[in-house]
Design an enzyme around this catalytic site. Structure first.
Site, PDB file in Angstrom:
ATOM      1  N   TYR A 210     -16.686   3.776   6.544  1.00 18.03           N
ATOM      2  CA  TYR A 210     -15.225   3.631   6.676  1.00 18.03           C
ATOM      3  C   TYR A 210     -14.760   4.107   8.057  1.00 18.03           C
ATOM      4  O   TYR A 210     -14.037   3.391   8.754  1.00 18.03           O
ATOM      5  CB  TYR A 210     -14.539   4.437   5.571  1.00 18.03           C
ATOM      6  CG  TYR A 210     -13.048   4.644   5.771  1.00 18.03           C
ATOM      7  CD1 TYR A 210     -12.138   3.609   5.529  1.00 18.03           C
ATOM      8  CD2 TYR A 210     -12.548   5.881   6.205  1.00 18.03           C
ATOM      9  CE1 TYR A 210     -10.778   3.805   5.716  1.00 18.03           C
ATOM     10  CE2 TYR A 210     -11.190   6.078   6.379  1.00 18.03           C
ATOM     11  CZ  TYR A 210     -10.305   5.039   6.145  1.00 18.03           C
ATOM     12  OH  TYR A 210      -8.957   5.230   6.333  1.00 18.03           O
TER      13      TYR A 210
ATOM     14  N   THR B 267      -7.622   6.838  11.510  1.00 16.55           N
ATOM     15  CA  THR B 267      -7.985   7.966  10.645  1.00 16.55           C
ATOM     16  C   THR B 267      -8.675   9.105  11.391  1.00 16.55           C
ATOM     17  O   THR B 267      -9.320   8.880  12.424  1.00 16.55           O
ATOM     18  CB  THR B 267      -8.923   7.448   9.527  1.00 16.55           C
ATOM     19  OG1 THR B 267      -9.454   8.548   8.807  1.00 16.55           O
ATOM     20  CG2 THR B 267     -10.101   6.673  10.097  1.00 16.55           C
TER      21      THR B 267
ATOM     22  N   GLY C 160       0.827  -1.208   0.000  1.00 18.60           N
ATOM     23  CA  GLY C 160       0.000   0.000   0.000  1.00 18.60           C
ATOM     24  C   GLY C 160       0.860   1.257   0.000  1.00 18.60           C
ATOM     25  O   GLY C 160       2.089   1.194   0.054  1.00 18.60           O
TER      26      GLY C 160
ATOM     27  N   TYR D 229      -8.852  -1.338   4.425  1.00 18.66           N
ATOM     28  CA  TYR D 229      -9.765  -1.101   3.307  1.00 18.66           C
ATOM     29  C   TYR D 229      -9.967   0.406   3.281  1.00 18.66           C
ATOM     30  O   TYR D 229     -10.543   0.988   4.210  1.00 18.66           O
ATOM     31  CB  TYR D 229     -11.090  -1.834   3.553  1.00 18.66           C
ATOM     32  CG  TYR D 229     -12.110  -1.636   2.464  1.00 18.66           C
ATOM     33  CD1 TYR D 229     -12.090  -2.437   1.327  1.00 18.66           C
ATOM     34  CD2 TYR D 229     -13.098  -0.665   2.571  1.00 18.66           C
ATOM     35  CE1 TYR D 229     -13.024  -2.255   0.313  1.00 18.66           C
ATOM     36  CE2 TYR D 229     -14.040  -0.486   1.567  1.00 18.66           C
ATOM     37  CZ  TYR D 229     -13.999  -1.280   0.446  1.00 18.66           C
ATOM     38  OH  TYR D 229     -14.922  -1.103  -0.544  1.00 18.66           O
TER      39      TYR D 229
END
Ligand SMILES: NC(=O)c1ccc[n+]([C@@H]2O[C@H](COP(=O)([O-])OP(=O)(O)OC[C@H]3O[C@@H](n4cnc5c(N)ncnc54)[C@H](OP(=O)(O)O)[C@@H]3O)[C@@H](O)[C@H]2O)c1
Length: 300
Positions: free
Chosen positions: A130, A106, A16, A66
């Site tokens: 998310y 996040t 990633g 994800y």
């Protein structure tokens, strides 16, 4: 002194955007590590268990996630499996082998309603599937173990993979006019400085476990970011363009997932307890372009 000597790292999600950057930084610092991406599915405890056997891993760094924020609204189960069950499996595995876990989360765990900067103690209230899946991942780690670093990031970009910066530079080449939202405030996070901080954290043998906010310094809107990207792009022959950038409210750019209006995070805690260096977003952006050039503007 290199206190990481003898330490063995498992870098999860090394294909990633952030994973690749951390892999590069570990290599540069001669830190011994094993790495995996999709070939060790973090939603399968058995696959994790098979991988860690006899590897003497002390630290797991999890960059796997994800990250398709809009798509997640329709793929809730998939997002939850990877972002919530995945970290739970890694935490369970860490306990089993007596390792610590560095996990990335996040700014989307916050609602964005707050007027000032978000501290780690502020209420979490995600607006999107998310954000909720990432928050559940954090909770699962906390329920399983104590020796974790959960580092919340915002607006991540780097030389590998796709990001807002690359999208903008691409759009500059094909458009006369671009509109970018100016009512969402936050701070970008450059993977390069983050990777340096992360590897330093390992080398320092820091034990101040907990939840931390991290991003570059300063606060801007996506529009401000785009304007600055254009300014640098214009100094590079192949990216020079006549595109004009116009600010718009997010109501004129509807997306499947809602984003926080304000996700500016306070970084005092990470500076004080993890000795993270926080560079301002503009100098990191300049640095980014220099690093990106070295790999021939990969992704363009
Ligand atoms: N990107 C952002 O703007 C942003 C902002 C704030 C926080 N973060 C957080 O920062 C961290 C790093 O993000 P990133 O942008 O570097 O992510 P990324 O580029 O999407 O990389 C994630 C990697 O994890 C892999 N992966 C997905 N499901 C997996 C599974 N079940 N088992 C093993 N590997 C799996 C992905 O493979 P595939 O590509 O094949 O799916 C990909 O290589 C994440 O925790 C993310 O939530 C990102």
């Amino acid at each position: 002194m290199n206190t990481s000597e003898g330490k063995k790292i498992w870098l999860v999600g090394n294909s990633g955007m952030l994973g690749k950057q951390i892999e590069k930084e570990l290599t540069k610092n001669n830190v011994e590590f094993a790495a995996s991406d999709r070939e060790v599915d973090i939603t399968s405890f058995n696959e994790i268990n098979d991988f860690i056997k006899n590897k003497n891993i002390d630290t797991i760094i999890n960059c796997a996630a994800y990250t398709a924020v809009d798509e997640a609204e329709e793929k809730k189960e998939k997002a939850n499996k990877i972002n919530s069950e995945g970290p739970k499996n890694l935490a369970k595995a860490a306990i089993k082998i007596n390792a610590e876990l560095i996990h990335f989360s996040t700014d989307y765990v916050y609602s964005g309603e707050k007027k000032g900067k978000y501290t780690e103690e502020d209420k979490t209230d995600p607006l999107s599937v998310y954000g909720k899946s990432k928050l559940d991942g954090e909770k699962n780690i906390k329920n399983e173990m104590d020796r974790f670093f959960i580092i919340r990031l915002s607006w991540l970009y780097g030389v590998y993979g796709n990001s807002f910066v690359k999208t903008m530079v691409n759009l500059f080449q094909t458009h006369d006019e671009l509109t970018v939202v100016n009512d969402q405030k936050g701070s970008p996070t450059y993977c390069g400085t983050l990777a340096e901080n992360t590897v330093k954290l390992i080398r320092d043998n820091n034990r101040n476990y907990g939840v931390y906010n991290y991003s570059d310094g300063g606060e801007i809107s996506w529009y401000d970011f785009a304007v600055r990207i254009k300014k640098i792009a214009d100094s590079i022959d192949k990216f020079k363009s006549n595109v004009s950038i116009k600010p718009i409210p997010s109501s004129e750019f509807p997306r499947k997932a809602d984003r926080p209006k304000n996700s500016v995070m306070d970084k005092k805690k990470i500076k004080k307890y993890l000795n993270f260096k926080v560079k301002d977003w503009e100098s990191n952006l300049i640095e980014y372009f220099k690093e990106w050039e070295k790999i021939n503007y990969e992704g363009i």
